[in-house]
Design a protein around this motif. Structure first.
Motif: not given
Lengths: 227, 245
Positions: A154-171
């Motif tokens: 569960i953690t891995t799957v939600s981490t994959v999807s939450l990583t996209t929000v890092g776009a706000i700082i370019g990562y």
């Protein structure tokens, strides 16, 4: 329709885009993968001792569970923004945020897994002369693996999807492409990156499921992978 | 730290709270979006979940929808909807995305709650000659209430979080204060906005916890014993914060 035109006519699905920007897509995917891996690995390293402490001392478990739950409530955009002054604009902001999110699920699952170990198994191991450390790693941890792995998935799957929000700082890995495509209204870029992101989550989930099967051969007959 | 002090100054400045870009207006947008979308999602998901739970079928569906929801990045869905033909219709892409993300926890919790309602009680009620509708209204719903409320609370917090993300493609809500701060490279404003958003999420969570306790129809009758017996099965409970937190 000719392939080259879809870039100009701004189609959702565009083979030409994938061909010409292959390098960019690969780079973004790799960044996504390593951010996810680092976050989940650190999350696991932090969650495990926390879960052990919370199990050992009841006085610790309340605050640990409460705090991780509160952290889980904070929206991702705010979480990354709050960490910004601490780390500056760097990938550490995204990874720290993702680690904090992973703790809620990981700590709970590790504790639930350890709690589900039958007392007889512990007694038997103690009777065979197992010390506390050997008991933990030789008996309790293997028996707690199914719950731990469920949490890890569960953690891995939600981490994959939450990583996209890092776009706000370019990562944000693939999130960067989604952000860029949003600003330029470039449909193929947004859809391709989104699909890759979901595919990444599914692949990661299946890999962890396979790993779980390998690690817990004794559970194979009964478990149905519902979680 | 310097930034924290400056963020505090930002929050304490009256002019930042007024006007169409001010905190009050953004907060109003955020709350309006949250409650409108939560209401729509409840209206869609709860009847379906209760009906499925009553019949006892569709559990795999509920769990799968809930798991798939985790794999799909909220941000990607928002942007995809924005670039679709819907994008020209004002707030609709945001509203649809918010509703979509609120449905999984509502569906799963309500299904599990109704489906796992104490079977002995359900049997007894049936033996007393209750019809299906009476059974749902007078037995299963009251028993499932705590879990249903957990789903509503999870959904509410998720909608607050997603409404924050809506600011990235230029939607309204408190997230706009953060994104505007990024655009101006004004870190104190970013932090101030983040504090507001985090506080709102925590307040919403708290309000729903209290509501759940106050409104529980079984509150005065049973106490903890029944609640403990109605927990979801052990291999599901710890795995999903949607069920346990």
């Amino acid at each position: 329709m000719a392939d080259g035109n879809c870039l100009i006519s701004n189609e959702w699905i565009c083979g030409e885009y994938v061909r010409t920007r292959g390098q960019e897509l690969t780079d973004a995917t790799l960044e996504h993968v390593w951010i996810t891996l680092a976050s989940v690995a650190i999350g696991l390293l932090v969650a495990f001792p926390l879960a052990l402490l919370a199990r050992r001392w009841r006085a610790v478990s309340g605050p640990v569970l409460g705090l991780t739950t509160v952290l889980y409530t904070v929206p991702s955009l705010a979480m990354f923004s709050l960490l910004l002054p601490v780390f500056g604009v760097s990938v550490a902001v995204v990874i720290t945020g993702l680690v904090l999110y992973s703790l809620t699920i990981l700590v709970r699952n590790i504790m639930a897994g350890l709690a589900s170990v039958p007392e007889e198994a512990r007694e038997a191991a103690r009777g065979m002369g197992y010390g506390p450390l050997r008991l933990l790693f030789g008996v309790e941890l293997p028996l707690a693996l199914p719950a731990l792995m469920a949490g890890l998935r569960i953690t891995t799957v939600s981490t994959v999807s939450l990583t996209t929000v890092g776009a706000i700082i370019g990562y944000g890995g693939l999130g960067n492409l989604i952000y860029e495509g949003m600003r330029s209204f470039f449909k193929a870029e947004v859809l391709t990156a989104s699909v890759l992101c979901v595919a990444l989550a599914v692949v990661a989930d299946l890999l962890l499921l396979a790993l779980q099967r390998l690690l817990t051969p004794w559970a194979r007959k009964s478990r149905k992978g519902t979680t | 730290m310097d930034v924290v002090a400056k963020a505090w100054t930002w929050l304490a400045t009256g002019s930042h709270w007024a006007g169409p870009d001010g905190v009050w207006h953004r907060l109003g947008q955020h709350l309006f979006l949250t409650f409108a979308c939560l209401a729509i999602a409840c209206a869609v998901a709860l009847p379906i979940a209760v009906a499925l739970g009553h019949i006892g079928k569709g559990g795999a569906l509920a769990v799968n929808i809930s798991n798939a929801g985790r794999a799909v990045p909220t941000f990607a869905v928002l942007v995809l909807l924005l670039l679709s033909p819907l994008g020209t219709h004002g707030e609709w892409p945001t509203i649809i995305a918010l509703v979509l993300f609120a449905i999984p926890p509502l569906l799963t919790n309500a299904y599990v709650g109704v489906n796992e309602a104490d079977q002995e009680v359900v049997e007894a009620a049936r033996g007393m000659g209750m019809t299906g509708g009476q059974l749902i209204r007078r037995v299963e719903l009251p028993l499932a209430f705590p879990l249903i409320m957990t789903g509503v609370r999870t959904a509410a917090v998720q909608v607050v979080a997603t409404a924050t993300l809506a600011a990235l493609p230029g939607g309204g809500g408190l997230g706009r204060i953060i994104t505007a701060g990024f655009r101006l490279t004004d870190t104190p404003q970013v932090v101030a906005g983040a504090v507001l958003v985090a506080a709102l999420a925590l307040v919403v969570e708290g309000v729903f916890v209290v509501l759940g306790l106050l409104l529980d129809p079984m509150r005065r009758r049973t106490g903890r014993r029944l609640a403990a017996s109605r927990r979801p099965p052990a291999d599901q409970a710890p795995a999903s914060p949607a069920l346990t937190t």
